[in-house]
Design an enzyme around this catalytic site. Structure first.
Site, short mmCIF file in Angstrom:
data_model
loop_
_atom_site.label_atom_id
_atom_site.label_comp_id
_atom_site.label_asym_id
_atom_site.label_seq_id
_atom_site.Cartn_x
_atom_site.Cartn_y
_atom_site.Cartn_z
N ASP A 76 39.19 115.38 15.50
CA ASP A 76 40.67 115.72 15.90
C ASP A 76 41.61 115.72 15.25
O ASP A 76 42.81 115.32 15.51
CB ASP A 76 40.43 114.57 17.44
CG ASP A 76 41.26 114.70 18.21
OD1 ASP A 76 42.13 115.64 18.25
OD2 ASP A 76 42.65 113.85 18.71
N SER A 77 41.23 115.87 13.65
CA SER A 77 42.04 115.23 12.28
C SER A 77 43.18 116.52 12.98
O SER A 77 42.92 118.44 12.86
CB SER A 77 41.25 115.75 11.49
OG SER A 77 42.24 116.23 10.30
N ASN A 78 44.50 115.90 12.93
CA ASN A 78 45.69 116.67 12.86
C ASN A 78 45.11 117.67 11.76
O ASN A 78 45.94 119.46 11.22
CB ASN A 78 47.22 116.04 12.81
CG ASN A 78 47.33 115.35 13.80
OD1 ASN A 78 46.87 115.83 15.06
ND2 ASN A 78 46.97 113.93 14.14
#
Ligand SMILES: Cc1ncc(COP(=O)(O)O)c(C=O)c1O
Length: 334
Positions: A76-78
């Protein structure tokens, strides 16, 4: 004051981001002067604060003749999504090593990275093991690409290198151009590049501002050392004075786990949403604001205070529905 030697920059964001007063939040808390630095409005995809390191990481990559960016992060890494878009703007390919991507549901950030045409190398490992493996596999992939005749540039998770941190040193100067130096800046702390760059930039400007960094993924002793090392390396790169360790306070707010907000964090996010219309994600924003709001309402943070809204919009929207953090494999991460 020494003029910083800023590394090459590929413009990506719409900068400066606004610095806005927060009168309704201030009234709700009964605190002193309060400002929000709106890096959620950084103007590049939904990259938020990660726009800033990527401008210099891609500028540096192009200066070195790179034709493929290899980096990685969590599912879920920006940063992962932002890196995929930044590589496109730079006109180079992108490979992303993503922990947990083989076992977890796709998130908006991962979907965005794939839609932008990045190649995703999924790792089944989750939690700390997955996190640690990412940088190892990033280096292995870069070696394999080089052997195949490509020109890769390998960037560790979060883009938290001295070059990446320079983006936040520039952000410190940007903030100081927007008004008087605040007493305290509060921001979430993950891989450390944002906090380190901010410390380097504040020191370069000779500002006495303190940085209150809310650690969401690592024990304070471990991450404090990493941040200070990175801040010094960033200052070395810029040719500016070394930051002082006593300007940094790290607060442990890993809480129930990485990516998992406690009820108090969600309450803080709801207060920010309902007073100033700020959308905060569970992983970073809600946790940083929870600590800040608690201190501000207790009179523990003398003003003026700047709360740095670092973004996280893609996962914040996802969190309004079923939460990725409800996934048992993610909640295992410290
Ligand atoms: C929205 C958001 N805020 C804060 C951070 C933490 O920044 P850093 O990794 O530079 O400590 C991140 C990291 O990915 C992020 O995506």
């Amino acid at each position: 004051m020494t003029s910083p030697a800023i590394p090459p920059r590929l413009p990506l964001g719409v900068l400066p981001t606004p610095l806005v007063p927060a009168p309704r939040l201030r009234a709700a808390l009964g605190c002193g002067p309060l400002w929000i630095k709106r890096d959620d409005l950084a103007g590049f995809g939904v990259a938020g604060n990660k726009t800033r390191p990527l401008e210099h990481l891609l500028g540096d990559a192009l200066a070195r003749g790179a034709d493929v960016l290899v980096t990685g992060g969590g599912p879920d890494s920006n940063f992962v999504a932002a890196a995929a878009l930044a590589a496109r703007v730079a006109g180079i390919d992108c490979e992303l090593v993503v922990w947990g991507a083989g076992t977890l549901d796709p998130t908006p950030n991962l979907a965005l990275a794939a839609a932008a045409g990045a190649t995703v190398v999924p790792l089944d490992d989750v939690g700390v093991d997955g996190r640690e493996r990412v940088d190892v596999v990033v280096a292995e992939r870069a070696t394999a690409l080089r052997a195949a005749g490509r020109h890769p540039v390998a960037v560790p998770r979060g883009g938290s290198t001295p070059v990446g941190a320079a983006g936040f040193a520039v952000a410190a100067a940007e903030l100081l151009d927007q008004g008087p130096a605040p007493d305290t800046v509060v921001l979430p702390l993950g891989s450390g590049g944002s906090t380190a760059g901010l410390l380097a930039g504040l020191a370069a400007a000779g500002a006495g501002t303190r940085v209150l960094a809310v650690s969401v993924s690592r024990p304070p002793a471990e991450i404090t050392e990493k941040v200070l090392d990175l801040a010094r390396a960033c200052a070395d790169l810029l040719g500016t004075p070394a930051p002082r360790a006593d300007r940094l306070e790290v607060v442990d707010h890993r809480g129930p786990g990485f990516g998992v907000a406690a009820p108090g964090d969600r309450a803080a996010a709801a207060t920010a949403l309902r007073t100033e219309g700020l959308l905060l994600d569970d992983t970073y924003g809600a946790k940083a604001f929870a600590i800040a709001l608690d201190r501000l309402s207790g009179g523990d943070l003398p003003g003026p205070v700047v709360l740095w809204h670092t973004g996280g919009v893609a996962s914040a929207l996802a969190h309004l529905g079923p939460r990725p953090s409800d996934h048992p494999a993610l909640t295992g991460a410290p």
